[in-house]
Design a protein around this motif. Structure first.
Motif, mmCIF file in Angstrom:
data_model
loop_
_atom_site.group_PDB
_atom_site.id
_atom_site.type_symbol
_atom_site.label_atom_id
_atom_site.label_comp_id
_atom_site.label_asym_id
_atom_site.label_seq_id
_atom_site.Cartn_x
_atom_site.Cartn_y
_atom_site.Cartn_z
ATOM 1 N N VAL A 613 2.515 16.184 -24.015
ATOM 2 C CA VAL A 613 3.310 17.089 -23.211
ATOM 3 C C VAL A 613 4.140 16.396 -22.455
ATOM 4 O O VAL A 613 3.712 15.502 -21.529
ATOM 5 N N ASP A 614 5.454 17.121 -22.439
ATOM 6 C CA ASP A 614 6.433 16.242 -21.500
ATOM 7 C C ASP A 614 6.393 17.128 -20.079
ATOM 8 O O ASP A 614 6.482 18.381 -19.929
ATOM 9 N N LEU A 615 5.818 16.503 -19.096
ATOM 10 C CA LEU A 615 5.506 17.302 -17.958
ATOM 11 C C LEU A 615 6.743 17.497 -17.004
ATOM 12 O O LEU A 615 6.781 18.435 -16.458
ATOM 13 N N SER A 616 7.752 16.917 -17.521
ATOM 14 C CA SER A 616 9.008 17.328 -16.742
ATOM 15 C C SER A 616 9.668 18.468 -17.034
ATOM 16 O O SER A 616 10.611 19.257 -16.840
ATOM 17 N N ARG A 617 9.154 19.188 -18.518
ATOM 18 C CA ARG A 617 9.782 20.367 -19.058
ATOM 19 C C ARG A 617 8.578 21.599 -19.083
ATOM 20 O O ARG A 617 8.901 22.369 -19.868
ATOM 21 N N LEU A 618 7.566 21.550 -18.321
ATOM 22 C CA LEU A 618 6.682 22.548 -18.232
ATOM 23 C C LEU A 618 7.083 23.859 -17.967
ATOM 24 O O LEU A 618 6.474 25.029 -18.372
ATOM 25 N N THR A 619 8.217 23.799 -17.537
ATOM 26 C CA THR A 619 8.878 25.264 -17.289
ATOM 27 C C THR A 619 9.598 25.754 -18.417
ATOM 28 O O THR A 619 9.664 27.145 -18.733
ATOM 29 N N ASP A 620 9.642 25.017 -19.564
ATOM 30 C CA ASP A 620 10.199 25.532 -21.038
ATOM 31 C C ASP A 620 8.780 26.129 -21.396
ATOM 32 O O ASP A 620 7.844 25.498 -21.723
ATOM 33 N N ALA A 621 9.155 27.381 -21.897
ATOM 34 C CA ALA A 621 8.132 27.947 -22.812
ATOM 35 C C ALA A 621 7.558 27.227 -23.876
ATOM 36 O O ALA A 621 6.186 27.246 -23.980
ATOM 37 N N ASP A 622 8.279 26.382 -24.739
ATOM 38 C CA ASP A 622 7.494 25.780 -25.803
ATOM 39 C C ASP A 622 6.893 24.610 -25.243
ATOM 40 O O ASP A 622 5.518 24.306 -25.906
#
Ligand code: AKG
Ligand code: FE2
Length: 905
Positions: A613-622
């Motif tokens: 999991v890319d923690l910098s992109r957790l706001t992205d739904a996928d």
């Protein structure tokens, strides 16, 4: 032999001999000129003059020369001590000539050592020197034949009496008393100490010497031949110390009349009877049957003494010796003796009668373990429990050097009954006829020997059967105050075997010495005694809160733990050093078959990979979906772009590696050692908390440090080496805290409650711990686990695992899967409190660590939890009629205590 001097009085000890040189009586200090002359003496003469008033001379010959004679004629103070060392007996006559020219003068000390060589079978010279010494009113006489092979070639006759002799030391010779001899006149009125080492003599000689010496306080008989029956019945009231060691034919030692004996030491094989007065002020007792099986006597004359057959035979009545020794402070027992006394203790315990002995003042116990079976361990426990009161302070255990003794198949098979029977029925073993002592005995002596041979041995055991105040306890009952004063346990020849490890946990301070390691090293500080539970004093059950286990057990009848007893204090065993020393993991670490590494699925059998999991992109739904899927299926995930720089991760890993690589002494500065009276300390460097005797230990050492609350950091436990450690950890912890908050918010979003709900559960007092795990390479990774299956207790764990060595495994549907290690990624898993708070939507995964045969492995887990006062319960926003609470409400503190107690982490 010339009569003793007529001079009387100590001040006349340096009287001049009638014929002596005029100057010899000069007691003035030697002049510088004289000193120069001494130092200029030729080396061949090796005249050591150790101070001039009184001077001690040591003359080594074959090089007797005019200088020697010249020396004696100088105006020097008379020597008070003469030390003659003859390399060859041919040197004796000229020396004697010199001595006799000097006439008889007093010596405080006269020591003669010589070597008999091939062809030198005439002892005349030696006897004459001895006679000369006796005529010189010597106070301290020692005669030592340094050549073992020719020990008993000829017999020297001791004088019939000597009013000045206070100490007699003989070694490597054969001696007898000059006849006729009459002890009744106390012909050695000043004799206080007799030491006979490797001497051949008869019972008659010893008995008469003893009888003739009313002031005798010490009698030492070591490696003596010809003795069968040692009795000190005729000793005066001064006898304080008796040693009978390795005297091969001695069958019977009786100290019955020695009511003043303070020290008694017996060591040897085939003793039939060992008798000690029922009441005597014995302070030091040493009993060793068959000790020579492990020891040679290279340093002394004669051949090594080995028992025929092993274990040795043990006399019937020696146990009596232990019954009433209330003054005994130091006791030494060999494993055979220990076995017998323990068997007796067990028998008496079953009969609910008094223990075989109660050594009320014993402070020091020394155990000579010539074998170390499981049953030996039991013997030690039983003896300690039944016979040693709580005053015991020091326990020394000499472990066998030979590791074959550890093989279980060598374990003695006798049942206890058989053992006890053999104690009762043991016949005395006679020495083989052909090897028996051949003595030119006088008629008198022969008679005496016959009498001895026909003597009946004492066989009845006279046990006092009164109940002990705390005695008669069954083995199942806890023992109060057991070993509470034990301060030091020292083990020599420590090899880290299972039994040794168990024994090690008896003392708060232990020193182990492996063979060749003279100083020993204090390897472990152990808390209270890790004993079979029946021996452990139990605390008041009420003292310990009822605690629950992991949340998933809720509702099951056995959910409550920790009620049976208080948690035992922990220990901080250091596996790293042990791991390097053993070929096989000690059984304390070996998991039962069913708990090993079975069920491991290969990577291609994974239902799906563990998501990254890319923690910098957790706001992205996928990416959020990926997180949800990971938590639902695995309970953990790999995290990238977590905000911790590669360089910081590198610095953290190398700092922790450097810490673990330090010598144990350094690491112990951060030890999690137990402070007396305090329970197991979580923080610091150490190993598993020991909770029970059969607990299987993890193959792992760790350093556990509190990070949060920041003002509660205990820097005493933080390593100072490497220097960067503290700063790096501080930096690292700042970053992981951010990761924690990010994850908690993301989860709240996933379960659709207030984004800050979980973060708000974290008060200023919430805890954060760093746990540095070190897994040494293990010779048999298939037998052990680096970390037992467990789930973490807190909210969330941020794990930084070694990139080079895998080992972490996660359980899913009862099967184990490898968690891959990717450079600079974190492994993040939910923990139990979080499972409760999200009402089980996301579970806390069960995971474990396996070890590697070749490589060490490191990991750093940062555990974040709530404040211990927090009430744990599912978030109200997650509960409704359709979704009732799956977890009971309970205080975080109780929950965590339960976890520690249950999991011993
Ligand atoms: O070493 C690892 O990979 C796991 C460590 C762990 O699970 C723990 O410390 O709780
Ligand atoms: Fe864990």
């Amino acid at each position: 032999m010339a009569a003793a001097s007529d001079s009387g009085g100590g001040s006349k000890r340096r009287r001049m001999d009638d014929e002596g040189d005029q100057g010899i009586g000069n007691t003035e200090a030697a002049t510088e000129e004289e000193e120069d002359r001494i130092s200029a003496l030729p080396e061949a003469l090796r005249l050591h003059i150790l101070g001039l008033l009184p001077f001690k001379s040591a003359v080594r010959t074959g090089a007797l020369s005019a200088q020697w004679r010249a020396l004696w004629t100088h105006r020097w103070p008379a020597p008070s001590s003469l030390d003659l060392r003859l390399d060859t007996l041919t040197a004796a006559p000229p020396i004697l000539e010199s001595l006799e020219r000097l006439g008889h003068r007093r010596f405080d000390r006269f020591s003669l050592s010589f070597q008999i060589r091939n062809g030198e079978l005439k002892p005349d010279g030696v006897q004459r020197i001895l006679d000369y010494a006796a005529a010189c009113s010597v106070a301290d006489l020692s005669v030592d034949n340094a050549h073992a092979a020719f020990a008993f070639l000829f017999k020297l006759r001791l004088p019939r009496g000597d009013p000045y002799l206070t100490r007699l030391a003989l070694a490597g010779i054969r001696v007898g008393l000059s006849k006729p001899f009459s002890a009744q006149f106390h012909t050695f009125p000043a004799l206080e100490a007799i030491s006979l080492h490797g001497v051949k003599l008869s019972d008659y000689t010893v008995e008469n010497l003893v009888a003739a010496s009313p002031l005798l306080h010490t009698l030492e008989l070591c490696y003596c031949e010809g003795l069968r029956f040692v009795s000190v019945a005729a000793a005066g009231s001064q006898l304080r110390s008796l040693t009978v060691a390795e005297c091969e034919w001695v069958r019977d030692v009786s100290t019955m009349e020695a009511s003043t004996l303070r020290s008694f030491r017996y060591s040897g094989c085939y003793i039939r009877a060992l008798t000690i007065p029922a009441t005597c002020p014995l302070a030091d007792l040493y009993i060793c049957f068959g000790g020579s099986a492990g020891h040679s006597r290279e340093d002394r004359p004669g051949t090594p003494l080995f028992c025929f057959g092993w274990p040795p035979e043990v006399p019937r009545n020696w146990l009596q010796a232990l019954t009433n020794l209330s003054d005994l402070t130091v006791l030494t027992l060999c494993s055979s003796a220990l076995r017998r006394v323990s068997a007796k203790a067990r028998e008496r315990s079953l009969a609910r009668s008094a223990a075989p002995c109660k050594l009320k003042n014993l402070r020091e116990l020394q155990l000579l373990m010539f074998a170390m079976y499981d049953s030996s361990l039991e013997d030690i426990y039983v003896f300690l429990v039944a016979c040693c009161p709580s005053l015991l302070e020091r326990l020394f255990v000499e472990l066998p050097t030979n590791s074959h003794y550890y093989r279980p198949d060598l374990e003695p098979s006798e049942s206890e009954d058989e053992l006890l029977e053999s104690v009762e029925e043991l016949p005395g073993k006679e020495p083989p006829e052909e090897d028996g002592p051949e003595e030119e005995s006088s008629e008198e002596e022969e008679e005496l020997l016959e009498e001895e041979a026909s003597e009946e041995m004492e066989s009845e055991e006279d046990w006092s059967d009164e109940e002990l105040s705390d005695g008669g306890q069954s083995e199942e009952e806890p023992v109060k105050g057991f070993l509470e004063n034990l301060k030091l346990l020292k083990m020599t020849n420590f090899k880290g075997s299972d039994n040794e490890m168990i024994l090690a946990r008896l003392s708060p301070k232990i020193v182990m010495e492996s063979a060749g390691d003279k100083d020993g090293e204090e390897l472990a500080n152990v808390g209270t005694h890790d004993m079979p539970t029946r021996y452990v004093a139990r605390g008041n059950e009420q003292d310990w809160p009822a605690v629950v286990r992991v949340p998933r057990r809720l509702g099951q009848p056995d959910a409550k733990l920790g009620q049976g007893g208080r948690p035992l204090s922990g220990q901080n065993w250091h596996l790293q050093e042990l791991a390097a020393a053993v070929q096989e993991p000690p059984s304390r670490y070996v998991r039962p078959e069913q708990d090993r590494q079975h069920g491991l699925m290969s990577a291609d059998e994974m239902p799906e990979p563990i998501p990254l999991v890319d923690l910098s992109r957790l706001t992205d739904a996928d990416e959020a979906d990926k997180l949800r899927a990971a938590l639902q299926t695995w309970g953990l995930f790999l995290a990238t772009n977590h905000g911790i720089e590669d360089s910081l991760m590198d610095a953290m890993m190398s700092a922790s590696r450097e810490f673990f690589r330090q010598p144990i002494k350094e690491k112990k500065k951060c030890s999690n050692l137990v402070v007396e009276g305090k329970p197991f300390e979580v923080e610091g460097y150490g190993n598993d908390k020991i909770g029970s005797q059969d607990q299987i230990l993890d193959w792992n050492d760790r350093l556990h440090l509190k990070l949060e609350p920041e003002d509660e950091r205990n820097f005493a436990k933080w390593p100072t080496h490497p220097e960067s450690f503290r700063d790096v950890l501080h930096e690292y912890a700042l970053k992981t805290k951010r990761v924690r908050d990010l994850i908690l918010r993301s989860i709240a979003k996933l379960v659709e409650i207030d984004e800050d709900y979980f973060v708000n559960q974290i008060s200023d007092k919430a805890s954060g711990f760093a746990r540095f795990n070190y897994y040494p390479p293990c010779p048999r990774p298939d037998l052990v686990l680096g970390l037992k299956p467990h789930s973490d207790g807190g909210l969330v764990t941020i794990l930084f695992v070694d990139q080079d060595v895998g080992g972490l495994q996660v359980q899913r549907d009862g099967k184990w899967y490898n968690v891959p290690a990717k450079p600079y990624t974190l492994v993040i898993n939910l923990a139990d409190c979080m499972e409760i708070m999200n009402n089980g939507i996301f579970r806390s995964p069960v995971h474990r660590v396996v070890t590697n045969a070749e490589k060490e492995r490191l990991s750093l887990a940062v555990f974040y939890a709530v404040d211990k006062e927090t009430m744990l319960e599912p978030a109200p926003g997650l509960l409704d009629e359709k979704r009732p609470s799956r977890y009971r409400k309970l205080k975080a503190n109780d929950f965590v205590l339960g976890l520690f107690e249950t999991l011993k982490i």
